[in-house]
Design a protein around this motif. Structure first.
Motif, PDB file in Angstrom:
ATOM      1  N   ALA A 442       0.046 -14.583   0.865  1.00 20.08           N
ATOM      2  CA  ALA A 442       1.096 -14.066   1.767  1.00 20.08           C
ATOM      3  C   ALA A 442       0.621 -14.048   3.214  1.00 20.08           C
ATOM      4  N   ARG A 443      -0.558 -14.648   3.478  1.00 19.76           N
ATOM      5  CA  ARG A 443      -1.151 -14.728   4.817  1.00 19.76           C
ATOM      6  C   ARG A 443      -1.483 -13.344   5.368  1.00 19.76           C
ATOM      7  N   HIS A 444      -1.796 -12.412   4.472  1.00 20.62           N
ATOM      8  CA  HIS A 444      -2.208 -11.069   4.897  1.00 20.62           C
ATOM      9  C   HIS A 444      -3.734 -11.040   4.891  1.00 20.62           C
ATOM     10  N   TYR A 445      -4.337 -11.117   6.069  1.00 18.80           N
ATOM     11  CA  TYR A 445      -5.793 -11.112   6.191  1.00 18.80           C
ATOM     12  C   TYR A 445      -6.243  -9.934   7.054  1.00 18.80           C
ATOM     13  N   PRO A 446      -7.409  -9.356   6.779  1.00 19.59           N
ATOM     14  CA  PRO A 446      -8.259  -9.607   5.612  1.00 19.59           C
ATOM     15  C   PRO A 446      -7.502  -9.235   4.339  1.00 19.59           C
ATOM     16  N   ALA A 447      -7.673 -10.048   3.299  1.00 19.06           N
ATOM     17  CA  ALA A 447      -6.897  -9.874   2.062  1.00 19.06           C
ATOM     18  C   ALA A 447      -7.527  -8.817   1.155  1.00 19.06           C
ATOM     19  N   ILE A 448      -7.974  -7.714   1.745  1.00 21.44           N
ATOM     20  CA  ILE A 448      -8.613  -6.633   0.975  1.00 21.44           C
ATOM     21  C   ILE A 448      -7.522  -5.763   0.370  1.00 21.44           C
ATOM     22  N   ASN A 449      -7.530  -5.644  -0.941  1.00 20.49           N
ATOM     23  CA  ASN A 449      -6.512  -4.859  -1.649  1.00 20.49           C
ATOM     24  C   ASN A 449      -6.748  -3.377  -1.388  1.00 20.49           C
ATOM     25  N   TYR A 450      -5.805  -2.760  -0.705  1.00 24.15           N
ATOM     26  CA  TYR A 450      -5.949  -1.359  -0.293  1.00 24.15           C
ATOM     27  C   TYR A 450      -5.735  -0.380  -1.447  1.00 24.15           C
ATOM     28  N   LEU A 451      -5.322  -0.892  -2.612  1.00 26.16           N
ATOM     29  CA  LEU A 451      -5.110  -0.006  -3.764  1.00 26.16           C
ATOM     30  C   LEU A 451      -6.292  -0.022  -4.730  1.00 26.16           C
ATOM     31  N   SER A 452      -6.976  -1.160  -4.857  1.00 25.77           N
ATOM     32  CA  SER A 452      -8.089  -1.241  -5.814  1.00 25.77           C
ATOM     33  C   SER A 452      -9.456  -1.186  -5.143  1.00 25.77           C
ATOM     34  N   LEU A 476      -5.946  11.789   8.247  1.00 23.72           N
ATOM     35  CA  LEU A 476      -4.913  10.773   8.496  1.00 23.72           C
ATOM     36  C   LEU A 476      -5.089   9.593   7.550  1.00 23.72           C
ATOM     37  N   ARG A 477      -6.337   9.169   7.367  1.00 24.26           N
ATOM     38  CA  ARG A 477      -6.624   8.068   6.452  1.00 24.26           C
ATOM     39  C   ARG A 477      -6.131   8.401   5.049  1.00 24.26           C
ATOM     40  N   ALA A 478      -6.429   9.634   4.584  1.00 24.71           N
ATOM     41  CA  ALA A 478      -6.023  10.044   3.236  1.00 24.71           C
ATOM     42  C   ALA A 478      -4.502  10.049   3.108  1.00 24.71           C
ATOM     43  N   LYS A 479      -3.835  10.473   4.154  1.00 30.65           N
ATOM     44  CA  LYS A 479      -2.366  10.536   4.121  1.00 30.65           C
ATOM     45  C   LYS A 479      -1.767   9.133   4.039  1.00 30.65           C
ATOM     46  N   MET A 480      -2.298   8.196   4.814  1.00 29.75           N
ATOM     47  CA  MET A 480      -1.787   6.829   4.797  1.00 29.75           C
ATOM     48  C   MET A 480      -2.032   6.154   3.439  1.00 29.75           C
ATOM     49  N   LEU A 481      -3.206   6.388   2.876  1.00 23.17           N
ATOM     50  CA  LEU A 481      -3.491   5.831   1.553  1.00 23.17           C
ATOM     51  C   LEU A 481      -2.557   6.407   0.497  1.00 23.17           C
ATOM     52  N   GLU A 482      -2.264   7.691   0.629  1.00 26.81           N
ATOM     53  CA  GLU A 482      -1.343   8.330  -0.324  1.00 26.81           C
ATOM     54  C   GLU A 482       0.039   7.699  -0.234  1.00 26.81           C
ATOM     55  N   LEU A 484       0.676   4.611   0.667  1.00 24.26           N
ATOM     56  CA  LEU A 484       0.585   3.269   0.079  1.00 24.26           C
ATOM     57  C   LEU A 484       0.624   3.315  -1.443  1.00 24.26           C
ATOM     58  N   HIS A 485      -0.058   4.305  -2.025  1.00 23.28           N
ATOM     59  CA  HIS A 485      -0.039   4.446  -3.486  1.00 23.28           C
ATOM     60  C   HIS A 485       1.360   4.839  -3.975  1.00 23.28           C
ATOM     61  N   GLU A 486       2.030   5.706  -3.209  1.00 23.02           N
ATOM     62  CA  GLU A 486       3.394   6.093  -3.591  1.00 23.02           C
ATOM     63  C   GLU A 486       4.334   4.900  -3.485  1.00 23.02           C
ATOM     64  N   ILE A 512       7.727   2.931   6.047  1.00 21.70           N
ATOM     65  CA  ILE A 512       6.491   3.307   6.749  1.00 21.70           C
ATOM     66  C   ILE A 512       5.297   2.552   6.163  1.00 21.70           C
ATOM     67  N   SER A 513       5.310   2.343   4.843  1.00 26.71           N
ATOM     68  CA  SER A 513       4.221   1.583   4.210  1.00 26.71           C
ATOM     69  C   SER A 513       4.186   0.149   4.725  1.00 26.71           C
ATOM     70  N   ARG A 514       5.356  -0.425   4.990  1.00 25.92           N
ATOM     71  CA  ARG A 514       5.392  -1.774   5.561  1.00 25.92           C
ATOM     72  C   ARG A 514       4.721  -1.790   6.935  1.00 25.92           C
ATOM     73  N   ILE A 515       4.945  -0.741   7.707  1.00 26.34           N
ATOM     74  CA  ILE A 515       4.303  -0.661   9.021  1.00 26.34           C
ATOM     75  C   ILE A 515       2.788  -0.538   8.864  1.00 26.34           C
ATOM     76  N   ILE A 516       2.345   0.281   7.916  1.00 23.90           N
ATOM     77  CA  ILE A 516       0.898   0.440   7.684  1.00 23.90           C
ATOM     78  C   ILE A 516       0.287  -0.905   7.309  1.00 23.90           C
ATOM     79  N   LYS A 517       0.967  -1.632   6.415  1.00 25.08           N
ATOM     80  CA  LYS A 517       0.422  -2.908   5.936  1.00 25.08           C
ATOM     81  C   LYS A 517       0.467  -3.980   7.018  1.00 25.08           C
TER      82      LYS A 517
END
Length: 609
Positions: A442-452, A476-482, A484-486, A512-517
């Motif tokens: 999907a051309r999302h680089y770095p392609a690091i999976n933020y969930l795993s 803030l980091r914990a909130k953004m990750l939460e 993304l998981h939701e 908002i998750s789209r903006i984070i990604k």
């Protein structure tokens, strides 16, 4: 073989004969890089030997009575039974001194540029254990005087190895004593004696411009220290979401085409390590050619000098001898430890440990050892542990602080993270940066999976982030990750029944998750403002996204429909802040804050009317 190669072979023969009256053994069996020799009385395990008439370099890996198994670091084509095997009296060792930085070596520290001049595009057999240039003249500045007492690790002279790196010549760990002779400042070769030490027994020993160290033995230090500083990379997904610690370990697993090499290039170029050691271990020749051609052209963004002035390259491609591939990561980490002992922070990029493990598997198969899972030897986990455990933040013998950070790429076949190398690597590293094929496509680089992916350095580094960036950056980091998981859970519902069935609060989480990604985690290595991002800007980006979420979330809770709470132009402006706000002028974030505040104030006024 040309005269230069013959001279080197003769020098090694002389060195071998000087170790005593150990009789040469004879080759009895040849199986690729594995050779069995008979009549090896006086040989030692891990001793370096010269095999056959061409004096091929090898290492004794086992002895049974008068028989020894030897792994040969060069091609054995043409080797015949009955040829001599001569011991050298020492283990496979590196020559550590000026001339390492900026050089390109093979897996056993032979300089490839020099080999090209001797034998052309391929390494000819029996070229010998050539190393850093013994004829180069270095300007040496002595740091000791007669009568000084030196201990292991004491710095007795310095050499400006490159414009970025001062090479500090250290007393080897096994030596100490009183200085009885000191040379004057001036230009010297590696073998020139510049300091003489007299130990407590009255024995005088010479200090030169180099020392030797066996590659499989970790270099000593005073003590290990706790990891309290991050390795700043300028890559948002790493620095904030999955930080690396200086002196820590990380795995970068990913299938073909997921961007392992590109990610490591970014880390090599932008991380705040003083020195980079890049090990191309068993990669395809064309990939390594690209590295060898690109690295010398790269500029160090901090100094404006060529990146090679603080880089060491070790190239062992998939068509090079397999035993040398097995040794290459030990060569790289020994060099890293040497510069760590000078007080530098060193980062190692090993690309890839899977190819190294395949070399172990091939040699193990030729030794007819009992295979374990997927044919790998049973000692694969312990070998991986030995490699990664040589990382660390330490107090050196000289009393300074230094570190070795190890980032190992893993190439699981088919992207299967359950295969043995990935699974065992996971046990010994503290950061697991899983590269995702779908993100890469999907051309999302770095392609690091933020969930795993995960980082075990969050707690260790939280105080540093709070003191040096902002008090709330970890929360803030914990909130953004939460979020993304939701969003991941919500997208499973959306795929079944569509987004329209979700309440507005959950639809907002998706937006908002789209903006984070797209606005934070995705980073453009080709954009001058986005290829490297300072930590303060990373924090302000997160804070801006969080402010947008809080304002929009409150509006939705107060009954304003998502179609109004989400303004397309405002949301697009937040995504583009990574490009539109320069790294050296962050005032644009205050304007963004005002735009968000004013939009929702105006929105509430409209609904109150």
């Amino acid at each position: 073989m040309n005269n230069s190669g013959e001279n080197r072979a003769a020098e090694m023969q002389d060195m071998a004969m000087d170790i005593g009256k150990v009789k040469a053994a004879r080759v009895a069996m040849i199986n690729g890089p594995v050779v069995r020799a008979e009549g090896v009385r006086g040989f030692k395990v891990r001793e370096m030997v010269m095999v056959g008439d061409k004096k091929l370099l090898g290492e004794v890996i086992s002895i049974d009575s008068d028989k020894a198994i030897i792994q040969v670091y060069e091609e054995t084509e043409g080797l015949k039974a009955g040829e001599e095997v001569v011991p050298t009296g020492k283990a496979l060792s590196l020559k550590l001194g000026p001339g390492i930085i900026g050089n390109i070596f093979d897996g056993i520290q032979r300089p490839l540029q020099k080999i090209e001049k001797i034998s052309g595009n391929f390494i000819s057999e029996g070229i010998g254990l050539i190393s850093i240039d013994p004829d180069a003249l270095w300007q040496v500045e002595l740091k000791v005087s007669e009568g000084d007492e030196l201990v292991p690790g004491s710095i007795y002279a310095t050499v400006q190895e490159s414009s970025l790196i001062e090479h500090r010549l250290m007393v080897p760990p096994e030596m100490s004593g009183k200085v009885v002779k000191v040379a004057e400042n001036g230009k010297y070769r590696l073998e020139d004696e510049i300091v003489s030490l007299e130990d407590n027994n009255g024995v005088t020993r010479s200090l030169r411009l180099y020392q030797e160290w066996p590659v499989r033995e970790p270099r000593p230090m005073q003590r290990r220290m706790s990891i309290e500083q991050p390795l700043i990379t300028g890559q948002r997904v790493l620095d904030v979401f999955f930080p690396l610690g200086k002196g820590g370990t990380a795995a970068l697993p990913g299938g073909f085409g997921t961007g392992k090499t590109m990610t490591q290039h970014q880390l090599a170029k932008w991380s705040d390590a003083d020195i980079i050691v890049y090990i191309g271990c068993g990669e395809r020749g064309n990939e390594m050619t690209e590295v060898l051609e690109d690295f010398p052209k790269l500029m160090d963004p901090k100094s404006g000098r060529p990146l090679m002035e603080r880089t060491v390259l070790i190239a062992n491609t998939s068509n090079m001898p397999v035993a040398a591939r097995e040794a290459s990561i030990y060569t790289g980490i020994t060099m890293a430890e040497y510069y760590r002992d000078m007080g530098y922070h060193v980062a190692i990029m090993a690309d890839s440990t899977s190819r190294w493990a395949e070399a172990l598997r091939e040699i193990s198969g030729r030794l007819e050892e009992m295979p374990a899972e997927e044919g790998y030897p049973a000692y694969l986990p312990s070998r991986l542990a030995q490699f990664y455990e040589r990382a660390g933040y330490v107090k050196t013998l000289s009393g300074s602080e230094g570190s070795v950070t190890v980032i190992g790429a893993v190439s699981p076949p088919g992207g299967d993270f359950s295969e043995p190398v990935t699974e065992n690597t996971k046990r010994f590293v503290n950061a697991f940066l899983a590269l995702d094929r779908n993100l890469a496509y999907a051309r999302h680089y770095p392609a690091i999976n933020y969930l795993s992916s995960y980082s075990g350095y969050i707690k260790m580094l939280s105080n540093w982030f709070k003191d040096n960036v902002a008090e709330d950056i970890v929360s803030l980091r914990a909130k953004m990750l939460e979020l993304l998981h939701e969003e991941k859970k919500l997208m499973e519902i959306v795929e079944l029944v569509g987004e329209d069935v979700l309440p507005d609060s959950q639809r907002l989480v998706i937006e908002i998750s789209r903006i984070i990604k797209n606005g934070f985690l995705q980073q453009n290595a080709m954009h001058k403002e986005d290829t490297y991002v300072p930590l303060q800007k990373q924090y302000l980006m997160l804070r801006t996204i969080n402010l947008l979420y809080e304002k929009a979330s409150k509006a939705v809770k107060d009954g304003i429909p998502i179609s109004q709470a989400k303004d397309d132009m405002l949301f697009a402006q937040i995504v583009k802040m990574k490009y539109n706000i320069p790294n050296d002028n962050l005032e644009g974030f205050e304007q963004l804050r005002q735009d968000i505040e004013s939009y929702y104030e105006e929105l509430y006024r409209r609904y109150e009317e």
